[in-house]
Scaffold this motif. Structure first.
Motif, mmCIF file in Angstrom:
data_model
loop_
_atom_site.group_PDB
_atom_site.id
_atom_site.type_symbol
_atom_site.label_atom_id
_atom_site.label_comp_id
_atom_site.label_asym_id
_atom_site.label_seq_id
_atom_site.Cartn_x
_atom_site.Cartn_y
_atom_site.Cartn_z
ATOM 1 N N GLY A 128 0.871 -1.156 -0.031
ATOM 2 C CA GLY A 128 0.100 -0.047 -0.071
ATOM 3 C C GLY A 128 0.786 1.302 0.074
ATOM 4 N N ILE A 129 1.988 1.190 0.701
ATOM 5 C CA ILE A 129 2.725 2.521 0.725
ATOM 6 C C ILE A 129 3.400 2.710 -0.543
ATOM 7 C CG2 ILE A 129 4.838 3.266 1.944
ATOM 8 C CD1 ILE A 129 2.383 3.281 3.699
ATOM 9 N N LYS A 130 3.881 1.583 -1.141
ATOM 10 C CA LYS A 130 4.384 1.622 -2.508
ATOM 11 C C LYS A 130 3.703 2.159 -3.720
ATOM 12 C CE LYS A 130 6.604 -2.085 -3.511
ATOM 13 N NZ LYS A 130 7.101 -3.417 -4.044
ATOM 14 N N ARG A 131 2.132 1.763 -3.424
ATOM 15 C CA ARG A 131 1.386 2.376 -4.469
ATOM 16 C C ARG A 131 1.191 3.661 -4.287
ATOM 17 N NH1 ARG A 131 -3.616 -2.224 -4.318
ATOM 18 N NH2 ARG A 131 -2.392 -4.022 -4.854
ATOM 19 N N LEU A 132 1.218 4.193 -2.907
ATOM 20 C CA LEU A 132 0.783 5.580 -2.708
ATOM 21 C C LEU A 132 1.814 6.330 -3.118
ATOM 22 C CD1 LEU A 132 -1.027 7.661 -0.991
ATOM 23 C CD2 LEU A 132 0.160 7.081 0.984
#
Length: 282
Positions: free
Chosen positions: A266-270
Motif C-alpha cells: 500500500g505504501i509503495k502504491r501511494l
C-alpha cells in the motif's frame, strides 16, 4: 471511556418513533431541567405517556430512569461539550452561527464512536482489497463525496471507477461481477437512481457497501455493508450538511484502514501515485 448519553441520543435518533423523538428533543434542549423531573413529569412536558418514555430509554439500553437521570447530571457537572445542543435561531448573529455550527459539527464527529461499527469497517476493507473492481456511485451532493472516495482509493492502486450520472451508473453496475464492490453514497438512502443501480449490481452478484445516514432506509436494507453517518436535524441547517462532513471522515477512516491492510504494498502504491502527480506541481 463510557459513551455520552447525549451522543447516544443523537446517534439513535433516526431509529426512534415520532413520539420518542419528542422526548429526545426535549431532553437535548432542556437537559438541566430533566435532572429535576420525575418520569411522569418528563412525560407530561413531552405531551406523551410514561410508557413512551420507558420505551425511549430502552432504545438507549437504559433499564432505569433514575440511572439515566444521574448520567445526565454527571455529564452536566463535568461540562462536557456533548451536553451542548443549541438550535440556530433567527436572532443569532454571525458569531452565534459560527459557534453553533462548529460545535454541532464537532459533536457529530464525536458521535461516530457510537455510529461506526468496527466489523462493518473491517468487512469493507477486506472487500475493497479482494482484487475486484470498486464502483463508487452517488448523485447530487453525495456524488461529490463519492468522487472524493474514488480519488483516495485510486491513489492506492485500487481498480476503481466513479459516476454521478444515472445512465453511466446503471451501465457500470449492470456489468458488476461477483468479486466487485459497489460503494453507494446516499444521505437518505432513498435515491431512486442509486437504488436502481444497486439492484442491477446485485443481479450480477456484486457486494454492496452503503454509506448513508438512515439504518432503516431502502439502501441499508439492500446492502451487505452499512456505514452510518451521523445526522442532526435542525431548523436552519439540514442534517445532510453535517452528514457530508461525517462521510468524509468515514472515507478517511476506510482509506487508512486499507493502507494498513495492504501493508508495504500500500505504501509503495501511494508513493507511485504521488510521483505521478509531483511533476505537475511547480
Amino acid at each position: 471511556m463510557e459513551d455520552s448519553v447525549f451522543s447516544l441520543i443523537r446517534t439513535k435518533y433516526n431509529t426512534l418513533s415520532p413520539t420518542q423523538k419528542n422526548v429526545a428533543d426535549y431532553i437535548l434542549s432542556n437537559s438541566e431541567k430533566v435532572i429535576l423531573l420525575s418520569i411522569g413529569e418528563l412525560a407530561q412536558f413531552c405531551d406523551t405517556s410514561e410508557t413512551t418514555v420507558i420505551r425511549f430509554l430502552r432504545k438507549l439500553k437504559y433499564d432505569s430512569y433514575q440511572v439515566f437521570r444521574v448520567k445526565i447530571a454527571q455529564e452536566l457537572s463535568g461540562e462536557t461539550t456533548d451536553s451542548i445542543y443549541e438550535e440556530i435561531g433567527t436572532d443569532d448573529d454571525i458569531a452565534d452561527i459560527k459557534r453553533k455550527v462548529i460545535q454541532l459539527t464537532i459533536s457529530s464527529i464525536n458521535d461516530l464512536n457510537n455510529l461506526l461499527d468496527e466489523k462493518q469497517l473491517a468487512f469493507f476493507t477486506e472487500a475493497i482489497v479482494s482484487g475486484g473492481k470498486a464502483i463508487f456511485i452517488g448523485v447530487g451532493s453525495s456524488g461529490i463525496i463519492a468522487a472524493d472516495a474514488y480519488h483516495k482509493f485510486l491513489r492506492l492502486g485500487i481498480d476503481a471507477s466513479f459516476s454521478s450520472d444515472s445512465h453511466i451508473m446503471s451501465i457500470a453496475c449492470a456489468h458488476a461481477r461477483k468479486q466487485d464492490l459497489v460503494v453507494a453514497f446516499s444521505h437518505s438512502g432513498e435515491s431512486r437512481d442509486i437504488l436502481e443501480s444497486v439492484e442491477l449490481a446485485k443481479e450480477g452478484g456484486a457486494k454492496i457497501a452503503a454509506i448513508t445516514s438512515y439504518p432503516n432506509s431502502s439502501l441499508s436494507k439492500s446492502s451487505d455493508i452499512v456505514l452510518l453517518s451521523s445526522s442532526r436535524e435542525t431548523k436552519y441547517r439540514s442534517d445532510a450538511m453535517i452528514s457530508r462532513i461525517i462521510q468524509l471522515v468515514i472515507i478517511d477512516t476506510l482509506y487508512v484502514s486499507t493502507v494498513l491492510k495492504l501493508g508495504s504494498e500500500g505504501i509503495k502504491r501511494l508513493h507511485k501515485s504521488r510521483l505521478a502527480v509531483a511533476k505537475k506541481k511547480t
